[in-house]
Design an enzyme around this catalytic site. Structure first.
Site, PDB file in Angstrom:
ATOM      1  N   LYS A   1     -19.762 -31.723  11.011  1.00  0.00           N
ATOM      2  CA  LYS A   1     -20.835 -30.900  10.434  1.00  0.00           C
ATOM      3  C   LYS A   1     -21.822 -31.747   9.655  1.00  0.00           C
ATOM      4  O   LYS A   1     -23.028 -31.655   9.860  1.00  0.00           O
ATOM      5  CB  LYS A   1     -20.226 -29.843   9.513  1.00  0.00           C
ATOM      6  CG  LYS A   1     -21.219 -29.207   8.569  1.00  0.00           C
ATOM      7  CD  LYS A   1     -20.547 -28.356   7.519  1.00  0.00           C
ATOM      8  CE  LYS A   1     -21.487 -27.941   6.420  1.00  0.00           C
ATOM      9  NZ  LYS A   1     -21.800 -28.981   5.428  1.00  0.00           N
ATOM     10  N   ASN A   2     -21.313 -32.573   8.744  1.00  0.00           N
ATOM     11  CA  ASN A   2     -22.230 -33.290   7.851  1.00  0.00           C
ATOM     12  C   ASN A   2     -23.043 -34.357   8.574  1.00  0.00           C
ATOM     13  O   ASN A   2     -24.106 -34.748   8.102  1.00  0.00           O
ATOM     14  CB  ASN A   2     -21.472 -33.888   6.658  1.00  0.00           C
ATOM     15  CG  ASN A   2     -21.062 -32.803   5.676  1.00  0.00           C
ATOM     16  OD1 ASN A   2     -21.532 -31.672   5.753  1.00  0.00           O
ATOM     17  ND2 ASN A   2     -20.167 -33.142   4.758  1.00  0.00           N
TER      18      ASN A   2
ATOM     19  N   ARG B   1     -28.036 -26.557   2.275  1.00  0.00           N
ATOM     20  CA  ARG B   1     -28.276 -27.816   1.581  1.00  0.00           C
ATOM     21  C   ARG B   1     -28.966 -28.848   2.479  1.00  0.00           C
ATOM     22  O   ARG B   1     -29.870 -29.554   2.069  1.00  0.00           O
ATOM     23  CB  ARG B   1     -26.916 -28.347   1.104  1.00  0.00           C
ATOM     24  CG  ARG B   1     -26.957 -29.675   0.430  1.00  0.00           C
ATOM     25  CD  ARG B   1     -27.490 -29.555  -0.957  1.00  0.00           C
ATOM     26  NE  ARG B   1     -27.630 -30.844  -1.611  1.00  0.00           N
ATOM     27  CZ  ARG B   1     -28.288 -31.031  -2.741  1.00  0.00           C
ATOM     28  NH1 ARG B   1     -28.865 -30.011  -3.334  1.00  0.00           N
ATOM     29  NH2 ARG B   1     -28.371 -32.205  -3.275  1.00  0.00           N
TER      30      ARG B   1
ATOM     31  N   CYS C   1     -23.748 -24.645  -0.861  1.00  0.00           N
ATOM     32  CA  CYS C   1     -22.623 -24.176  -1.668  1.00  0.00           C
ATOM     33  C   CYS C   1     -22.879 -24.398  -3.153  1.00  0.00           C
ATOM     34  O   CYS C   1     -23.377 -25.442  -3.562  1.00  0.00           O
ATOM     35  CB  CYS C   1     -21.356 -24.924  -1.258  1.00  0.00           C
ATOM     36  SG  CYS C   1     -20.704 -24.364   0.303  1.00  0.00           S
TER      37      CYS C   1
ATOM     38  N   ILE D   1     -31.933 -33.029  -6.683  1.00  0.00           N
ATOM     39  CA  ILE D   1     -32.410 -33.942  -5.630  1.00  0.00           C
ATOM     40  C   ILE D   1     -33.286 -35.046  -6.230  1.00  0.00           C
ATOM     41  O   ILE D   1     -34.138 -35.605  -5.553  1.00  0.00           O
ATOM     42  CB  ILE D   1     -33.138 -33.198  -4.477  1.00  0.00           C
ATOM     43  CG1 ILE D   1     -34.319 -32.397  -5.001  1.00  0.00           C
ATOM     44  CG2 ILE D   1     -32.197 -32.334  -3.682  1.00  0.00           C
ATOM     45  CD1 ILE D   1     -35.286 -31.970  -3.875  1.00  0.00           C
TER      46      ILE D   1
ATOM     47  N   GLN E   1     -32.648 -38.084  -6.919  1.00  0.00           N
ATOM     48  CA  GLN E   1     -32.522 -39.395  -6.274  1.00  0.00           C
ATOM     49  C   GLN E   1     -33.268 -39.426  -4.931  1.00  0.00           C
ATOM     50  O   GLN E   1     -33.791 -40.461  -4.534  1.00  0.00           O
ATOM     51  CB  GLN E   1     -31.049 -39.759  -6.054  1.00  0.00           C
ATOM     52  CG  GLN E   1     -30.276 -39.916  -7.346  1.00  0.00           C
ATOM     53  CD  GLN E   1     -30.901 -40.963  -8.271  1.00  0.00           C
ATOM     54  OE1 GLN E   1     -31.074 -42.118  -7.898  1.00  0.00           O
ATOM     55  NE2 GLN E   1     -31.267 -40.546  -9.475  1.00  0.00           N
TER      56      GLN E   1
HETATM   57  C1  UD1 Z   1     -22.750 -34.152   0.809  1.00  0.00           C
HETATM   58  C2  UD1 Z   1     -21.965 -33.262   1.747  1.00  0.00           C
HETATM   59  C3  UD1 Z   1     -20.943 -32.463   0.968  1.00  0.00           C
HETATM   60  C4  UD1 Z   1     -20.064 -33.379   0.151  1.00  0.00           C
HETATM   61  C5  UD1 Z   1     -20.900 -34.330  -0.685  1.00  0.00           C
HETATM   62  C6  UD1 Z   1     -20.066 -35.381  -1.404  1.00  0.00           C
HETATM   63  C7  UD1 Z   1     -23.566 -32.839   3.473  1.00  0.00           C
HETATM   64  C8  UD1 Z   1     -24.465 -31.855   4.142  1.00  0.00           C
HETATM   65  N1  UD1 Z   1     -22.908 -32.381   2.419  1.00  0.00           N
HETATM   66  O1  UD1 Z   1     -23.445 -33.307  -0.103  1.00  0.00           O
HETATM   67  O2  UD1 Z   1     -20.150 -31.737   1.913  1.00  0.00           O
HETATM   68  O3  UD1 Z   1     -19.264 -32.601  -0.710  1.00  0.00           O
HETATM   69  O4  UD1 Z   1     -21.851 -35.021   0.128  1.00  0.00           O
HETATM   70  O5  UD1 Z   1     -19.333 -36.123  -0.477  1.00  0.00           O
HETATM   71  O6  UD1 Z   1     -23.416 -33.956   3.915  1.00  0.00           O
HETATM   72  N2  UD1 Z   1     -26.667 -36.131  -7.154  1.00  0.00           N
HETATM   73  C9  UD1 Z   1     -27.631 -36.349  -8.120  1.00  0.00           C
HETATM   74  N3  UD1 Z   1     -28.934 -36.489  -7.708  1.00  0.00           N
HETATM   75  C10 UD1 Z   1     -29.306 -36.445  -6.407  1.00  0.00           C
HETATM   76  C11 UD1 Z   1     -28.313 -36.235  -5.435  1.00  0.00           C
HETATM   77  C12 UD1 Z   1     -26.995 -36.082  -5.834  1.00  0.00           C
HETATM   78  O7  UD1 Z   1     -27.333 -36.388  -9.323  1.00  0.00           O
HETATM   79  O8  UD1 Z   1     -30.496 -36.592  -6.114  1.00  0.00           O
HETATM   80  C13 UD1 Z   1     -25.249 -35.962  -7.565  1.00  0.00           C
HETATM   81  C14 UD1 Z   1     -24.694 -34.588  -7.176  1.00  0.00           C
HETATM   82  O9  UD1 Z   1     -24.986 -33.627  -8.152  1.00  0.00           O
HETATM   83  C15 UD1 Z   1     -23.220 -34.887  -7.068  1.00  0.00           C
HETATM   84  C16 UD1 Z   1     -23.185 -36.312  -6.553  1.00  0.00           C
HETATM   85  O10 UD1 Z   1     -24.471 -36.865  -6.814  1.00  0.00           O
HETATM   86  O11 UD1 Z   1     -22.622 -34.827  -8.350  1.00  0.00           O
HETATM   87  C17 UD1 Z   1     -22.886 -36.462  -5.081  1.00  0.00           C
HETATM   88  O12 UD1 Z   1     -23.753 -35.628  -4.349  1.00  0.00           O
HETATM   89  P1  UD1 Z   1     -24.228 -35.985  -2.855  1.00  0.00           P
HETATM   90  O13 UD1 Z   1     -23.421 -37.117  -2.350  1.00  0.00           O
HETATM   91  O14 UD1 Z   1     -25.701 -36.104  -2.862  1.00  0.00           O
HETATM   92  O15 UD1 Z   1     -23.818 -34.675  -2.074  1.00  0.00           O
HETATM   93  P2  UD1 Z   1     -24.633 -33.897  -0.971  1.00  0.00           P
HETATM   94  O16 UD1 Z   1     -25.411 -34.861  -0.144  1.00  0.00           O
HETATM   95  O17 UD1 Z   1     -25.317 -32.751  -1.577  1.00  0.00           O
END
Ligand code: UD1
Length: 426
Positions: A23-24, A94, A118, A125, A127
């Site tokens: 999926k991801n 997402r 979720c 976002i 970063q």
């Molecule tokens: C992706 C996965 C999700 C998984 C997660 C962590 C997809 C579609 N989803 O989610 O299933 O649980 O990786 O392995 O691939 N963060 C920031 N700023 C940002 C981006 C992230 O602070 O700009 C933080 C988030 O709040 C979180 C952490 O970084 O605490 C990790 O998030 P991230 O790896 O970005 O998860 P997703 O890409 O949303």
């Protein structure tokens, strides 16, 4: 129409299950296909709601997108006639955030509804935006309309050090950087298998990306990419869910179409709990066989970025450890609000206490069936694992969450001897 699952628990899972495409990876590779500027054919795509939602979004953009046979999706982006991606379907998931990098890289502008998905934490976002700005894009957040707008006459390669390791930001900035002028160096990046899969796909389209799977990714921007055929990797989280369910039901399951190295953190913890996990190769594909004949021992889990224990399997793993001998300590390090499944597990007799990001799970002899509700995708998987292992009958509500990420879930489990039925409610 609302649907729910009824599960007659206590059936030992036995037999063989085949894992679907990830999926991801799929939800990033579909937006990435825009960058080709030509037709791409994606194979091994899972039939899940998130893929369906992206397909709808792509059609609304004017893209020609259709399943040609079974699990093959043909995407021809040449008809895309707008950079306005603010319709409501976008905010339901997402992964629509990947349209930021893909559209910016392809057309130099995009207006995107802020992504949903979720509710497991704040999920900012910042970063992603930091990366796009470093590449020279102007990015505005219009919070009154809940949209982000990005524009760049020309993207230029840059050196970017991410403040947090983020799967989404790594992929999104990689997408835009493929079309930037010159070299981009991304540091402190995510190393998850789907990050590598997206990089492999982009390289197949003619991009030049080195280092995906390590802490530093180097991208040499290209003016033009081209179409290709690409097969998505098997789903690490679906694999882990079946591994955990096999152990939770004291079962014996062969899981095919897997990449065993992606599963090492999960295999190690299952073995520590007393399960047997064997890796094999039947000449056509790799498989994992998980066998469990006894009550598990408690184990401690800390969720980490890859190659650590994935946060997406924390919830199913907790359901398994509810009936372990002893107390397991589970620390959630990635998302700040990923214990919503705990109150539902407690209704099944689990003994779990929570303090901030740590859950203590005191193993009980058995769980019992209950009427419970999923609050997010992997919480749903957790409750299904619990229901399969529990005595008696369980109702799992809100299965639209599991439909987002698990292909043919009840068919696959039932083929292993489970008794799960999907019921439609008027
Ligand atoms: C992706 C996965 C999700 C998984 C997660 C962590 C997809 C579609 N989803 O989610 O299933 O649980 O990786 O392995 O691939 N963060 C920031 N700023 C940002 C981006 C992230 O602070 O700009 C933080 C988030 O709040 C979180 C952490 O970084 O605490 C990790 O998030 P991230 O790896 O970005 O998860 P997703 O890409 O949303």
């Amino acid at each position: 129409m609302k649907q729910y699952y009824t599960i007659q628990g206590g059936q030992r899972l036995e037999g063989t299950v085949s894992i679907s495409g990830a999926k991801n990876a799929a939800v990033a590779i579909i937006p990435a296909a825009i960058l080709a500027g030509e037709c791409c054919v994606l194979e091994n795509l899972p039939h899940i709601q998130d893929v369906q939602s992206l397909k709808t979004i792509f059609s609304m953009l004017g893209c020609d997108v259709e399943f040609t046979r079974g699990d093959c999706l043909k995407i021809d982006p040449r008809g895309i006639n707008t950079s306005d991606v603010t319709f409501k379907e976008v905010s339901s998931m997402r992964a629509s955030s990947y349209l930021l990098g893909a559209m910016l890289g392809s057309y130099g502008e995009v207006e995107l509804a802020l992504p949903g998905g979720c509710v497991i934490g704040q999920r900012p976002i910042d970063q992603h935006i930091k990366g796009m700005r470093a590449l020279g894009a102007k990015v505005y957040m219009d919070e009154s309309r809940n949209v982000v707008r990005a524009q760049a006459t020309r993207l230029r390669g840059a050196e970017i050090f991410f403040d947090v390791v983020s799967v989404g930001a790594t992929i999104n900035v990689m997408l835009a950087a493929c079309k930037a002028e010159g070299q981009t160096i991304l540091q402190n990046v995510a190393k998850e298998p789907h990050v590598v899969d997206v990089a492999n796909f982009l390289n197949m389209m003619g991009a030049s990306i080195r280092g995906a799977g390590t802490d530093v990714i180097r991208i040499q921007g290209k003016q033009k990419l081209h179409g290709c055929n690409y097969a998505v990797i098997p789903d690490q989280i679906e694999t882990g869910t079946y591994m955990i369910a096999a152990a939770a039901t004291r079962g014996d399951v062969v899981i095919k179409n897997v990449i065993p190295t992606h599963m090492e953190a999960i295999s190690a913890k299952l073995m520590e709990s007393g399960a047997r996990v064997i890796e094999g190769d039947d000449g056509r594909e790799y498989y994992l066989r998980v066998t469990m004949n006894e009550r598990p021992r408690s184990v401690n889990i800390k969720t980490m970025v890859y190659p650590g224990f994935p946060t997406d399997l924390q919830q199913p793993m907790m359901a398994y450890l509810c009936t372990a001998q002893g107390t397991s300590v589970i620390q959630e390090n990635i998302f700040e609000n990923r214990f919503n499944h705990v109150k539902e597990l407690r209704r099944m007799g689990a003994a779990i206490s929570i303090s901030k990001r740590t859950a203590k799970v005191r193993g009980v002899e058995t769980l019992h069936g209950a009427d419970i509700s999923a609050t997010d995708l992997r919480a749903g998987a957790s409750l299904i694992v619990a229901g399969l292992a529990a005595s008696g009958s369980t109702i799992v509500r809100n299965i639209e969450y599991t439909d987002r990420g698990y292909e043919h879930l009840e068919h696959k489990f039932n083929a292993l001897g489970a008794k799960i039925e999907r019921v439609s409610q008027d």
